[in-house]
Design an enzyme around this catalytic site. Sequence first.
Site, mmCIF file in Angstrom:
data_model
loop_
_atom_site.group_PDB
_atom_site.id
_atom_site.type_symbol
_atom_site.label_atom_id
_atom_site.label_comp_id
_atom_site.label_asym_id
_atom_site.label_seq_id
_atom_site.Cartn_x
_atom_site.Cartn_y
_atom_site.Cartn_z
ATOM 1 C CG HIS A 52 -11.978 13.936 9.231
ATOM 2 N ND1 HIS A 52 -10.920 14.264 10.044
ATOM 3 C CD2 HIS A 52 -12.392 12.711 9.630
ATOM 4 C CE1 HIS A 52 -10.685 13.275 10.889
ATOM 5 N NE2 HIS A 52 -11.586 12.321 10.659
ATOM 6 C CE1 TYR A 319 -13.584 8.383 3.728
ATOM 7 C CE2 TYR A 319 -11.866 8.403 2.051
ATOM 8 C CZ TYR A 319 -12.314 8.753 3.310
ATOM 9 O OH TYR A 319 -11.498 9.449 4.139
#
Length: 458
Positions: A52, A319
């Site tokens: 993203h 992440y």
Amino acid sequence: MSVRWLVRISLACGLACYPLVLQGQDKSLAQQLADQIVQVDGGIHPGYRYFHAKGVVVLGTFTAVAGARSISRAAHLQGGAVPVTVRFSNGSGVPTDPDPVAPPRGMAIRFGLPGGAYTDIVANSHNGFVVGTGEEFLAFLQAITATRPDGPHPSPIEAFLGSHPRTLKFVIDNKPLPVSFGTLAYYGNTAFVFVDAKGAKRAGRYQIVPVAGLANLDSAAAVKAGPNYLFDELLRRLARGPIEFRLYVQLANPGDPTNDASLVWPDDRKRVELGTIRVTRVAPNNAELEPSLTYNPIFLTDGIELSDDPLVSLRSAVYAISVQHRRTAGTSPAPAPAAPATTAGTPAPIVVQMLGDAKGYRFDSATVTARVGDVLQFVNVSGGPHNVSFWEDSVPAGAGAQLQQDMGPTIGPLKGVLLLEPNAPYRVSLAKLPPGTYRYYCIAHLGLGMTAQIIVQP
């Protein structure tokens, strides 16, 4: 559009919306997965998310309906408007990929809560995740990177898709081009447990539906879509007025799987409206927020808890690696935490540092020896967010309720809040706990091996 290209783009959103390593796996698997993702994206793109990469931050409000409080006691579901910070994005981890070739789309929502707290929803535009387990993710990544345009058929990715029908559906369903970010539905896919004021618990999944209705470009418009068409259209749409979405939770029936995000529950499952998300403007500091904001579905609040879906706790492992690449270049480490204040005659708390750096993610020390009556002070030194979560099966029989009471603020049973700010402290009192060995972990970095234990002596 090639199968490999579609898979690469679909993968980007999938990995962004779900964690990648299983409970109990060591960090080598997380790093292996991260390395594979970098290959899929054609290398690291400094300053951008692994997934993203291209997005825009917009602001607005969320207003809960009266019935939302019957589902959860969470503060933002009790009525009244709360601020939201929303990020719309393309799925690709390559920031220069044109909009038409960068599905699925993402919608991440941060709800502002009292006292500066917040909670997140992270969703994408496909109902059902690409795979159900971390092992399948690794195989999926390996199949993508092993596929060559001039290779024999079936290629590794063709073979994988042929044996994983839900993955194939994920890829195919993302071919149509939406008219707008505001004409797409978004799905949380991961199950959470919603807890009401009486303590009743129900599993559910988020669904976010546009008030304007669902709409895709026709074939003639699709071939003319420009490289930035979705972001340009969003600006024009906002100039005409707010963009609204209805937030729902789809509740599981007894027996519905909550531990596999790739398995879609039937449409006849009860769906309860929680409220309306109303987006009104692009954030004036969008350029600053884009690289700094980190959304994560483990950023929970009282009234919403983790389910048994392994993909939730997996997410933060990769992440953490992505955020490290995005944020740490050229920055200085946080200053060392000050010594905790004590009262004369009172023993100083035992300090446990929570660290994430080139040496890995860890508690320092991994084993702490204490006595009944001591106080532990955990400090978020680097690599956060971090928290302290105790494994329930390691707590002596009958001591769980007391430990819960003697912990600081929690986001679930024996799960402390996430510490977001550098050097933020978190205390756990051992004053009333029985002797024993209490094992704990950081929920955000469990997949990276961030575990430790306290040996409490009489």
